[in-house]
Design a protein around this motif. Structure first.
Motif, short mmCIF file in Angstrom:
data_model
loop_
_atom_site.label_atom_id
_atom_site.label_comp_id
_atom_site.label_asym_id
_atom_site.label_seq_id
_atom_site.Cartn_x
_atom_site.Cartn_y
_atom_site.Cartn_z
N SER A 290 36.53 40.83 39.79
CA SER A 290 37.86 40.82 39.18
C SER A 290 37.92 39.76 38.07
CB SER A 290 38.93 40.55 40.24
OG SER A 290 38.62 39.36 40.91
N ASN B 95 40.77 50.78 36.65
CA ASN B 95 40.85 49.33 36.39
C ASN B 95 39.69 48.78 35.60
OD1 ASN B 95 43.11 49.16 37.96
ND2 ASN B 95 41.93 48.87 39.85
N ARG C 291 35.37 55.21 42.01
CA ARG C 291 36.29 54.56 42.93
C ARG C 291 37.21 53.57 42.21
NH1 ARG C 291 34.19 51.16 48.05
NH2 ARG C 291 35.89 49.68 48.02
N PHE C 292 36.66 52.84 41.23
CA PHE C 292 37.46 51.78 40.60
C PHE C 292 37.93 52.14 39.19
CE2 PHE C 292 34.85 49.54 43.72
CZ PHE C 292 35.80 48.76 44.34
N TYR D 63 31.89 44.33 42.70
CA TYR D 63 33.13 44.49 41.95
C TYR D 63 33.55 43.08 41.58
CZ TYR D 63 38.00 45.28 40.81
OH TYR D 63 39.22 45.31 40.17
#
Ligand code: KG4
Ligand code: ZN
Length: 353
Positions: free
Chosen positions: A151, A266, A262-263, A149
């Motif tokens: 960011s 975003n 899950r993400f 993941y």
């Protein structure tokens, strides 16, 4: 801003010049596959010596093709690891010497993380990199099956890796069992196009588990027993390749889907990189599963395998981050020296050089 990228972690020497992390001005790769072929794998000492022979002419060729002068280089990014220590030392010593002589910063980068940035090479000038993050990234190579993941372009949170073999490693081992040359991935993909994916039932590793981890040794063992117990015709081989490849790639897709769920709210994109990302069937599967939900980036075929452009692209992001945070003088830029690089060399501006 122009970054020179230097890669020498395994059996490819590579040098590239990349502008602003996206525009490849030149990218030269010298592969040692032929040299190591007869040993059935990479011999570390030979790899280091081959890097040493080729790195300077390769640099000269990359400079010539880019049309740049040495004084156009703003920073040098180099693979710091993971890799073969002798091979890494050739690239890092070369990069360090060049950075020293040009009075530019040296930016050591992680090879596996750099692969991810191969997926964004060549992206349109009008696109802001930050708009593609947060994202999921998958590096699938001979040594890694890593799901992250991210960011931002420089923040990697590892979500999953393999419990045993890497995905590319499994392609290579299955190919070897079938008498196909190394590296096996492209040969399996070629044969698979002539086969039927449903001919041989395959074990679906970790399919009922909520874990995002990967596992490939069971699939490899399954193929081992098929080959041990029967002799295959050419069309059987094609069918076996197709069935194996389908499951090997579906496992990747299943895990990306889990992470995507899950993400989901975003995520801005999914980046896929590494040697296995060259597989066209995988590109089809992922687009079918996720293409309408998520923007997916794969590298151009030339940037799937090891190259210097991905090192330069990631080096640019690292350079900007550290410059912004003003921690240039605190960071140990030079992982292989007994002293910090900046302590012996004051940071000259480009105009002063
Ligand atoms: O990223 P890479 O060039 O080198 C590292 O391991 O770092 O990846 C090489 C791996 C090998 O295992 C090779 O068999 C696999 O990528 N590969 C493929 C394909 N092309 C290369 N696997 C499946 N399908 C392909 N088309
Ligand atoms: Zn690699």
């Amino acid at each position: 801003m122009i970054i020179l990228g230097v890669e020498s972690s395994c059996d490819e020497t590579a040098i590239a010049l990349v502008e602003n992390g996206r525009k490849v001005l030149s990218s030269e790769v010298a592969s040692q596959i032929k040299t190591h072929e007869r040993f059935g794998g990479v011999v570390p000492e030979i790899a280091a010596r081959e890097h040493l022979k080729i790195i300077l002419p390769l640099y000269e060729e990359a400079m010539r093709k880019s049309g740049c002068k040495p004084s156009d280089i703003d920073a040098i990014a180099v693979t710091q690891g993971p890799g073969l220590i002798g091979a890494l030392l050739v690239g890092s010593s070369f990069a360090k010497g060049l950075a020293h002589s040009l009075s530019v910063p040296l930016v050591p980068v992680d090879h596996v993380h750099a692969h991810v940035h191969g997926a964004l090479l060549g992206i349109d000038d009008s696109i802001d990199f930050e708009d593609k993050f947060p994202c999921l990234s998958l590096v699938i190579s001979g040594g890694h099956s890593n799901l992250y993941y991210m960011s931002s372009p420089t923040h990697f949170e590892i979500l999953a890796a393999t419990k045993d073999d890497a995905c590319g490693e499994c392609f290579d081992k299955v190919a070897k069992m079938m008498g196909l040359p190394y590296p096996g991935g492209p040969h399996i993909e070629r044969l698979a196009t002539e086969g039927n994916v449903n001919s041989y039932p395959m074990p679906k590793m970790l399919a009922n588990k909520s874990t995002m981890q990967f596992s490939y040794s069971g699939l490899k063992t399954h193929i081992h027993y098929i080959l041990k117990n029967q002799s295959l015709s050419e069309s059987d081989k094609a069918n076996l390749c197709a069935s194996f490849q389908e499951e090997a790639l579906n496992q990747l897709a299943r895990k990306i889907l889990l992470a995507q769920k899950r993400f989901e709210p975003n995520l801005k994109s999914i980046l896929v990189a590494g040697g296995v990302a060259a597989n066209q069937r995988f590109r089809q599967i992922l687009h079918k599963e996720l293409g309408n939900k998520q923007q997916i980036f794969f590298p151009k075929l030339t940037y799937c395998a090891d190259n210097g452009a991905m090192i330069a692209a990631y080096g640019w992001h690292e350079y900007l981050k550290r410059h912004k945070n003003e921690d240039f003088n605190e960071h140990t830029w030079d992982a292989y020296a007994r002293y910090k690089f900046e302590q012996v060399l004051p940071q000259n501006s480009k105009e002063e050089r």
